[in-house]
Design a protein around this motif. Structure first.
Motif, PDB file in Angstrom:
ATOM      1  N   ALA A  63       1.315  -0.822  -0.090  1.00  0.00           N
ATOM      2  CA  ALA A  63       0.645  -0.027   0.139  1.00  0.00           C
ATOM      3  C   ALA A  63       0.925   1.025  -0.116  1.00  0.00           C
ATOM      4  O   ALA A  63       0.611   2.329  -0.749  1.00  0.00           O
ATOM      5  CB  ALA A  63      -1.269  -0.178   1.640  1.00  0.00           C
ATOM      6  N   LEU A  64       2.104   1.298   0.906  1.00  0.00           N
ATOM      7  CA  LEU A  64       2.989   2.264   0.950  1.00  0.00           C
ATOM      8  C   LEU A  64       3.614   2.420  -0.581  1.00  0.00           C
ATOM      9  O   LEU A  64       3.714   3.806  -1.394  1.00  0.00           O
ATOM     10  CB  LEU A  64       3.995   2.450   1.923  1.00  0.00           C
ATOM     11  N   TRP A  65       3.675   1.135  -1.148  1.00  0.00           N
ATOM     12  CA  TRP A  65       4.564   1.724  -3.030  1.00  0.00           C
ATOM     13  C   TRP A  65       3.480   2.388  -3.262  1.00  0.00           C
ATOM     14  O   TRP A  65       3.736   3.020  -4.490  1.00  0.00           O
ATOM     15  CB  TRP A  65       5.477   0.167  -3.433  1.00  0.00           C
ATOM     16  N   ILE A  66       2.444   1.421  -3.268  1.00  0.00           N
ATOM     17  CA  ILE A  66       1.351   2.198  -4.588  1.00  0.00           C
ATOM     18  C   ILE A  66       1.033   3.684  -4.120  1.00  0.00           C
ATOM     19  O   ILE A  66       1.510   5.373  -5.048  1.00  0.00           O
ATOM     20  CB  ILE A  66       0.185   1.557  -4.430  1.00  0.00           C
ATOM     21  N   ALA A  67       0.388   4.319  -2.716  1.00  0.00           N
ATOM     22  CA  ALA A  67       0.678   5.406  -2.068  1.00  0.00           C
ATOM     23  C   ALA A  67       1.901   6.457  -2.888  1.00  0.00           C
ATOM     24  O   ALA A  67       1.538   7.969  -3.061  1.00  0.00           O
ATOM     25  CB  ALA A  67       0.121   5.488  -0.838  1.00  0.00           C
ATOM     26  N   ILE A  68       3.109   5.868  -2.747  1.00  0.00           N
ATOM     27  CA  ILE A  68       3.840   7.038  -3.292  1.00  0.00           C
ATOM     28  C   ILE A  68       3.693   7.246  -4.661  1.00  0.00           C
ATOM     29  O   ILE A  68       3.799   8.303  -5.051  1.00  0.00           O
ATOM     30  CB  ILE A  68       5.516   6.238  -2.725  1.00  0.00           C
ATOM     31  N   ARG A  69       3.656   6.294  -5.593  1.00  0.00           N
ATOM     32  CA  ARG A  69       3.884   6.750  -6.893  1.00  0.00           C
ATOM     33  C   ARG A  69       2.686   7.352  -7.393  1.00  0.00           C
ATOM     34  O   ARG A  69       1.728   8.222  -8.336  1.00  0.00           O
ATOM     35  CB  ARG A  69       3.673   5.071  -7.605  1.00  0.00           C
ATOM     36  N   ALA A  70       1.388   7.006  -6.944  1.00  0.00           N
ATOM     37  CA  ALA A  70       0.008   7.653  -6.880  1.00  0.00           C
ATOM     38  C   ALA A  70      -0.064   8.822  -6.626  1.00  0.00           C
ATOM     39  O   ALA A  70      -0.475   9.832  -7.124  1.00  0.00           O
ATOM     40  CB  ALA A  70      -1.413   6.550  -6.502  1.00  0.00           C
ATOM     41  N   ALA A  71      -0.028   9.057  -5.331  1.00  0.00           N
ATOM     42  CA  ALA A  71       0.218  10.828  -4.851  1.00  0.00           C
ATOM     43  C   ALA A  71       1.005  11.736  -5.740  1.00  0.00           C
ATOM     44  O   ALA A  71       0.320  12.585  -5.599  1.00  0.00           O
ATOM     45  CB  ALA A  71       0.349  10.165  -3.016  1.00  0.00           C
ATOM     46  N   VAL A 143       5.772  10.750   8.120  1.00  0.00           N
ATOM     47  CA  VAL A 143       4.824  11.455   8.782  1.00  0.00           C
ATOM     48  C   VAL A 143       3.574  10.163   9.038  1.00  0.00           C
ATOM     49  O   VAL A 143       3.314  10.336  10.270  1.00  0.00           O
ATOM     50  CB  VAL A 143       4.139  12.409   8.799  1.00  0.00           C
ATOM     51  N   LEU A 144       3.294   9.330   8.538  1.00  0.00           N
ATOM     52  CA  LEU A 144       2.858   7.929   8.520  1.00  0.00           C
ATOM     53  C   LEU A 144       3.582   7.037   9.218  1.00  0.00           C
ATOM     54  O   LEU A 144       3.632   5.820  10.024  1.00  0.00           O
ATOM     55  CB  LEU A 144       2.719   7.078   7.773  1.00  0.00           C
ATOM     56  N   ALA A 145       4.762   7.340  10.238  1.00  0.00           N
ATOM     57  CA  ALA A 145       5.147   6.108  10.657  1.00  0.00           C
ATOM     58  C   ALA A 145       5.282   7.237  12.298  1.00  0.00           C
ATOM     59  O   ALA A 145       5.665   5.911  13.450  1.00  0.00           O
ATOM     60  CB  ALA A 145       7.197   6.456  10.840  1.00  0.00           C
ATOM     61  N   ALA A 146       4.118   7.709  12.804  1.00  0.00           N
ATOM     62  CA  ALA A 146       3.721   8.393  13.920  1.00  0.00           C
ATOM     63  C   ALA A 146       2.993   7.199  14.859  1.00  0.00           C
ATOM     64  O   ALA A 146       1.854   6.148  13.663  1.00  0.00           O
ATOM     65  CB  ALA A 146       2.712   9.613  13.440  1.00  0.00           C
ATOM     66  N   LEU A 175      13.123   3.105   3.881  1.00  0.00           N
ATOM     67  CA  LEU A 175      12.326   4.138   4.836  1.00  0.00           C
ATOM     68  C   LEU A 175      11.491   3.689   4.588  1.00  0.00           C
ATOM     69  O   LEU A 175      10.238   3.604   6.030  1.00  0.00           O
ATOM     70  CB  LEU A 175      12.194   5.768   3.284  1.00  0.00           C
ATOM     71  N   ILE A 176      10.474   2.445   3.714  1.00  0.00           N
ATOM     72  CA  ILE A 176       9.510   1.985   3.597  1.00  0.00           C
ATOM     73  C   ILE A 176       9.037   1.299   4.994  1.00  0.00           C
ATOM     74  O   ILE A 176       8.205   0.550   5.688  1.00  0.00           O
ATOM     75  CB  ILE A 176       9.431   1.285   1.760  1.00  0.00           C
ATOM     76  N   ARG A 182       4.992   0.559  11.552  1.00  0.00           N
ATOM     77  CA  ARG A 182       3.857   1.320  13.285  1.00  0.00           C
ATOM     78  C   ARG A 182       2.718   1.539  12.521  1.00  0.00           C
ATOM     79  O   ARG A 182       1.660   1.388  12.050  1.00  0.00           O
ATOM     80  CB  ARG A 182       5.057   2.916  12.809  1.00  0.00           C
ATOM     81  N   LEU A 183       2.579   1.539  10.456  1.00  0.00           N
ATOM     82  CA  LEU A 183       2.191   2.090  10.016  1.00  0.00           C
ATOM     83  C   LEU A 183       0.784   0.881   9.707  1.00  0.00           C
ATOM     84  O   LEU A 183      -0.393   0.851   9.867  1.00  0.00           O
ATOM     85  CB  LEU A 183       1.829   2.963   8.298  1.00  0.00           C
ATOM     86  N   ALA A 184       1.288  -0.725  10.024  1.00  0.00           N
ATOM     87  CA  ALA A 184       0.617  -1.976   9.579  1.00  0.00           C
ATOM     88  C   ALA A 184      -0.543  -1.710  10.655  1.00  0.00           C
ATOM     89  O   ALA A 184      -1.260  -2.375  10.868  1.00  0.00           O
ATOM     90  CB  ALA A 184       1.156  -2.690   9.771  1.00  0.00           C
ATOM     91  N   SER A 185       0.453  -0.949  12.215  1.00  0.00           N
ATOM     92  CA  SER A 185      -0.833  -1.281  13.309  1.00  0.00           C
ATOM     93  C   SER A 185      -1.254  -0.938  13.553  1.00  0.00           C
ATOM     94  O   SER A 185      -2.884  -1.298  13.195  1.00  0.00           O
ATOM     95  CB  SER A 185       0.339  -1.055  14.839  1.00  0.00           C
ATOM     96  N   ALA A 186      -1.677   0.514  12.638  1.00  0.00           N
ATOM     97  CA  ALA A 186      -2.104   1.657  12.566  1.00  0.00           C
ATOM     98  C   ALA A 186      -3.517   1.410  11.704  1.00  0.00           C
ATOM     99  O   ALA A 186      -5.045   1.374  11.833  1.00  0.00           O
ATOM    100  CB  ALA A 186      -2.358   2.856  12.749  1.00  0.00           C
ATOM    101  N   LEU A 187      -3.052   0.513  10.733  1.00  0.00           N
ATOM    102  CA  LEU A 187      -4.756  -0.041   9.761  1.00  0.00           C
ATOM    103  C   LEU A 187      -4.569  -1.169  10.659  1.00  0.00           C
ATOM    104  O   LEU A 187      -5.850  -1.151   9.730  1.00  0.00           O
ATOM    105  CB  LEU A 187      -3.837  -0.343   8.104  1.00  0.00           C
TER     106      LEU A 187
END
Length: 252
Positions: A63-71, A143-146, A175-176, A182-187
């Motif tokens: 999801a992070l890789w997709i988000a970086i490219r799509a964003a 920031v998504l690592a908060a 970086l990913i 941490r993002l996996a826990s939130a999601l």
């Protein structure tokens, strides 16, 4: 565009107080409501089926890789929006994803991650930074690592403000890899809230609303500190320490 478009004279103590207030507001009433009706983070994660829990890290990395490219691609077609627009779109995505329960929530995951990243980029732009600049883009991802909206607020998030990454090429993988856990826990907490069909639409919309608001406020603190360091000529590390002191006084 330069990192910061406009140099402003600002009192550092006044600005740090403003950033401390934003940080506090990130854990506001919406998060307290989620915790009341959805349970604590660990309880939410435990509700997920074992195969989903086991695959959450890999799903988050994708999801992070997709988000970086799509964003990055979408910024060329759709300009940065006001925070409330980003929040509204992300909320609608969460509702749609939760309507069919866990299967549709999993499909919705990359889209929501992309919208969260776009919202963070918008916050960076509001502080005068160019989200297209590579180092700013990496800061946006970080920031998504908060710790996440439902994590216990003990000031631990302040640690991620302290390091600025300037990464290129293959180092993006590092970086990913650092952000994904941490993002996996939130999601995972979000997916658990969306896991009941139909009712998951309400939970999905509500959690996405809270998540969008939370990460936008974390981004405002992140880039507010960057901007203050430039405009006040005070080292960034010193500003983070001063903000941490203010936050510890508020928490004590």
């Amino acid at each position: 565009m330069q990192d910061v478009v406009l140099v402003e004279k600002v009192d550092p103590d006044t600005e740090l107080e403003r950033l401390a207030a934003i940080y506090n507001a990130a854990g506001g009433a919406g998060i307290r409501l989620l915790n009341r009706f959805g349970g604590k983070a660990e309880a939410l994660l435990a509700q997920l089926p074992p195969p989903v829990r086991d695959g959450l890290y890999e799903a988050t990395e994708r999801a992070l890789w997709i988000a970086i490219r799509a964003a990055q691609g979408s910024r060329r077609a759709v300009p940065d929006q006001k925070p409330w627009v980003n929040t509204a779109v992300t909320t609608a995505m969460g509702a749609a994803g939760g309507f069919g329960g866990l299967p549709t929530a999993l499909v919705e995951l990359p889209a929501t991650t992309t919208m969260l990243l776009r919202a963070i980029q918008g916050a960076a732009a509001e502080e005068g930074f160019d989200p297209g600049a590579e180092n700013v883009m990496f800061d946006c991802v970080r920031v998504l690592a908060a710790a996440g909206p439902l994590a216990q607020d003990d000031g631990a998030d302040l640690g991620f403000f302290s390091v600025r990454l300037t990464l290129t090429g293959s180092t993006a993988q590092r970086l990913i890899a650092s952000v994904a856990p941490r993002l996996a826990s939130a999601l995972g907490q979000k997916l658990a809230a969306q896991s009941v069909p139909v009712l998951g639409a309400v939970a999905g919309g509500g959690t996405n609303f809270v998540y969008a608001r939370y990460y936008q406020q974390m981004a405002r603190v992140q880039f507010g500190l960057r901007k203050l360091a430039i405009n006040s000529d005070i080292p960034h590390e010193e500003l983070v320490d001063r903000l941490a002191t203010r936050m510890s006084e508020r928490l004590s």
